[in-house]
Write a protein that holds these residues in place. Structure first.
Motif, short mmCIF file in Angstrom:
data_model
loop_
_atom_site.label_atom_id
_atom_site.label_comp_id
_atom_site.label_asym_id
_atom_site.label_seq_id
_atom_site.Cartn_x
_atom_site.Cartn_y
_atom_site.Cartn_z
N GLY A 1 6.35 114.03 30.10
CA GLY A 1 7.00 113.98 31.43
C GLY A 1 7.46 112.37 31.79
N PRO A 2 8.02 112.21 33.06
CA PRO A 2 8.41 111.22 33.37
C PRO A 2 7.47 110.01 33.41
CG PRO A 2 9.27 112.56 35.02
CD PRO A 2 8.21 113.46 34.06
N VAL A 3 7.70 108.77 32.69
CA VAL A 3 6.78 107.87 32.55
C VAL A 3 6.21 107.20 33.96
CG1 VAL A 3 8.51 105.86 32.17
CG2 VAL A 3 6.24 105.75 31.34
N ASP A 4 4.81 106.93 33.91
CA ASP A 4 4.20 106.22 35.14
C ASP A 4 5.19 104.91 35.39
OD1 ASP A 4 1.92 105.71 36.74
OD2 ASP A 4 1.87 103.97 35.76
N GLN A 5 5.54 104.66 36.53
CA GLN A 5 6.42 103.58 36.82
C GLN A 5 5.58 102.50 36.67
OE1 GLN A 5 9.88 103.93 37.90
NE2 GLN A 5 9.90 101.61 37.24
N ALA A 6 4.45 102.27 36.98
CA ALA A 6 3.82 100.78 36.71
C ALA A 6 3.59 100.58 35.38
CB ALA A 6 2.37 101.03 37.38
N PHE A 7 3.37 101.58 34.45
CA PHE A 7 3.25 101.34 32.91
C PHE A 7 4.62 101.04 32.50
CE2 PHE A 7 3.79 102.84 28.76
CZ PHE A 7 3.15 101.90 28.10
N PHE A 8 5.58 101.44 32.76
CA PHE A 8 7.14 101.20 32.58
C PHE A 8 7.46 100.01 33.05
CE2 PHE A 8 11.80 101.02 33.32
CZ PHE A 8 12.16 100.95 31.91
N ASP A 9 7.01 99.39 34.16
CA ASP A 9 7.43 98.06 34.67
C ASP A 9 6.53 96.99 33.69
OD1 ASP A 9 8.96 99.14 36.74
OD2 ASP A 9 7.38 99.09 38.14
N ALA B 1 7.22 118.35 33.21
CA ALA B 1 6.15 118.18 32.60
C ALA B 1 5.02 117.16 33.39
CB ALA B 1 6.28 117.70 31.05
N PRO B 2 3.81 116.89 33.16
CA PRO B 2 3.10 116.05 33.74
C PRO B 2 3.46 114.50 33.32
CG PRO B 2 1.66 117.67 32.81
CD PRO B 2 3.24 117.97 32.33
N VAL B 3 3.03 113.60 34.13
CA VAL B 3 3.55 112.17 34.01
C VAL B 3 3.10 111.81 32.67
CG1 VAL B 3 3.03 109.68 34.88
CG2 VAL B 3 3.67 111.73 36.51
N SER B 4 3.86 110.76 31.98
CA SER B 4 3.47 110.23 30.72
C SER B 4 2.59 108.78 31.17
CB SER B 4 4.53 109.99 29.86
OG SER B 4 4.11 109.24 28.68
N THR B 5 1.57 108.75 30.50
CA THR B 5 0.62 107.50 30.77
C THR B 5 0.73 106.43 29.73
OG1 THR B 5 -1.30 108.71 29.91
CG2 THR B 5 -0.57 109.00 32.42
N ARG B 6 0.09 105.25 30.02
CA ARG B 6 -0.19 104.24 29.11
C ARG B 6 -0.86 104.88 28.03
NH1 ARG B 6 -1.21 98.66 29.21
NH2 ARG B 6 -0.45 98.42 31.04
N GLU B 7 -1.97 105.57 28.42
CA GLU B 7 -2.99 106.21 27.30
C GLU B 7 -2.42 106.94 26.40
OE1 GLU B 7 -4.91 104.54 30.77
OE2 GLU B 7 -3.62 106.08 30.65
N GLU B 8 -1.29 107.74 26.84
CA GLU B 8 -0.38 108.52 25.98
C GLU B 8 0.17 107.75 24.88
OE1 GLU B 8 2.05 112.66 25.93
OE2 GLU B 8 1.81 111.54 27.93
N PHE B 9 0.87 106.74 25.10
CA PHE B 9 1.84 105.60 24.37
C PHE B 9 0.67 105.01 23.59
CE2 PHE B 9 4.94 106.14 27.53
CZ PHE B 9 6.06 106.12 26.97
N ALA B 10 -0.46 104.64 24.20
CA ALA B 10 -1.43 103.95 23.02
C ALA B 10 -2.03 104.76 22.18
CB ALA B 10 -2.38 103.39 24.14
#
Length: 513
Positions: free
Chosen positions: A89-97, A28-37
């Motif tokens: 999808g996999p979480v954006d690495q920068a956001f996870f960090d 699936a497409p990358v999971s972003t900060r915006e999706e979490f927000a």
């Protein structure tokens, strides 16, 4: 590394709370900060305020833990960060960090702690990190040190790793699917933490099975998975504190794929013996986990017949291959197009994730007739276009409080939403991506569920706890169409799955030793 809070029988224990919840579909497409927000991204005092509200956004594992801690004694809440989103999808690495750094910063600022509770999913991946849950546990352990208890909940679909088990003291997985027991498992963690504050030092054993059961055979009301979990629970006695059997999230497509057994006990020997026993039993039941789906043309004929004959019982059709709760986009048009072409009537379908269409409907207003173009900008595999004459039937801001099942009492947000009629089908179109967890996805837009002849839900199985008052199991049809969450393992384009594994390798021999 901080030091543990000083021992004191009368001192109020200081417990840090937070978590990170994401089920990552590797395709699936990358999971972003915006999706979490748009779902849950809260920290500090904001987390405390949310937990104190009548209808919180936070996961019910967290509210269940807090309620049980309140009932069992005094404690001081030390809020960290809670980041949660439905499967993506996999979480954006920068956001996870960034999440890990916020967690670490708040832990360091908290001072001496007596314990940590984390509400985790357990099946996350990141664009760089293959085991984010272990990364979080290790980050917490590095700050609090070896003597501060770390307890956590995991989803029943967690892809558990040895690193996760090694870094935490107690991991407790859900036992119900749909996950209606999330508050109870949070409460379990509270009781285990209280016992550790009283001196308990548990041991854990972990067994990974080379087995990826189909998602549609993992319901726990009855069937093989129900029997496996019941067998595990029969071992909770005589020093066995918890038995968690996670089926795993197959579509994570990671080296961590596979069913897992975690046993927590008062001794290492006892935990190991029970973990191997439960894993052996689960393996012996593997042939019972099968997929049985209904072809689209057959499902279409069934829906058409329901619309024409009011004497027939209404049916619920589950689009299990496009489940937003498993990383699906929630917008594949296969069932909608087939039902529309056949002239199905008395039907509602949703929720369909299509921000552009939802915005257009909001701009046009209730009563407007227009050309409804679905997925006009979507490029994800399987999310093809569909166009039909449509009419805007209702609009909302998308915010509601769940009424039944897993979402009961929780605040959910579809974003600006619309009910659009295309022929005899009412389609719920949303700006935020969700699976059909609650009747309010439809009822908040004026759909009378009791008057429908057929209902199509974008969900794999959690809908069963929300719509069981209207659709018994014998009136649920799981439809075989393409999608990012197909339960047919032979149809998944595997990249990182370790082989051999059952059922892809049906002759595999295995034992937990």
């Amino acid at each position: 590394m901080m030091t543990a809070a000083p021992e004191s029988g009368n001192r109020t224990p200081r417990i840090a709370i937070g978590g990170f919840m994401l089920e990552s579909n590797g395709h699936a497409p990358v999971s972003t900060r915006e999706e979490f927000a748009a779902n849950v991204l809260i920290e500090g005092d904001g987390l405390l305020a949310d937990l104190a509200s009548a209808n919180p956004r936070s996961p019910t594992t967290l509210t269940g833990f807090a309620a049980a801690m309140d009932k069992t004694g005094t404690w001081e809440r030390i809020p960290l960060i809670m980041a949660a989103v439905g499967a993506s999808g996999p979480v954006d690495q920068a956001f996870f960090d960034w999440v890990v750094e916020r967690l670490r910063t708040r832990l360091l600022a908290a001072g001496p702690l007596d314990g940590v509770f984390l509400s985790q999913h357990g099946a996350a991946t990141a664009t760089g990190d293959v085991d984010p849950d272990a990364t979080i546990f290790r980050a917490v352990r590095a700050v609090v040190g070896p003597d501060v208890p770390i307890v956590a909940t995991l989803d029943l679909h967690a892809n558990v790793s040895l690193a996760m088990v090694a870094a935490a003291d107690v991991l407790v997985a859900y036992r119900c699917n749909p996950h209606t027991d999330m508050p109870d498992r949070g409460a379990d963690c509270a009781h285990h933490l209280r016992a550790m504050l009283g001196g308990l030092r548990p041991a854990s054993a972990f067994v990974k099975l080379p087995f990826i059961p189909p998602s549609t055979s993992q319901n726990t009301k009855s069937g093989p998975y129900a029997d496996v979990i019941a067998y595990g629970q029969s071992k909770v006695a005589d020093g066995v504190i918890d038995v968690s059997v996670s089926s795993g999230f197959t579509l994570g497509d990671t080296p961590k794929n596979g069913m897992s057994v975690i046993v927590t006990a008062t001794t290492q020997e006892k935990a190991t013996v029970v973990a191997r026993d439960v894993a052996s039993y689960a393996w012996s039941q593997r042939s019972r986990f099968v997929t049985s789906l209904t072809a689209l043309d057959e499902a279409t004929a069934m829906a058409l017949a329901c619309g024409k004959d009011a004497g027939r019982p209404a049916l619920l059709f589950a689009d299990v291959a496009d489940n937003p709760g498993g990383g699906g986009r929630g917008n594949t048009p296969y069932i909608l197009a087939a039902f529309h072409a056949a002239g199905v009537t008395g039907c509602a379908l949703g929720p369909v994730y299509d921000p552009e269409l939802a915005v257009e409907a909001q701009q046009l207003g209730v009563g407007a007739s227009f050309e409804a173009r679905f997925n006009r900008s979507e490029t994800t595999t399987f999310s093809g276009p569909f166009t039909a004459a449509g009419k805007v039937m209702a609009l909302s801001n998308g915010v509601f409080v769940g009424r039944r099942g897993m979402a009961a009492g929780r605040t959910l947000d579809m974003g600006p939403a619309a009910l659009i009629a295309v022929g005899g089908i009412q389609v719920v179109v949303t700006t935020n991506r969700h699976q059909a967890l609650d009747p309010m996805f439809f009822e908040s837009l004026g759909v009378d569920l009791s008057g429908l002849r057929s209902l199509v839900v974008k969900s794999r199985g959690h809908f069963r706890a929300a719509f069981d008052d209207l659709f018994s199991d014998d009136r649920i049809v799981e439809v075989d169409v393409p999608g990012l969450t197909t339960p047919v393992s032979q149809n998944v384009p595997w990249r990182n799955l370790l082989r051999p594994i059952y059922p892809l390798d049906p002759d595999l021999e295995w034992s937990p030793a």
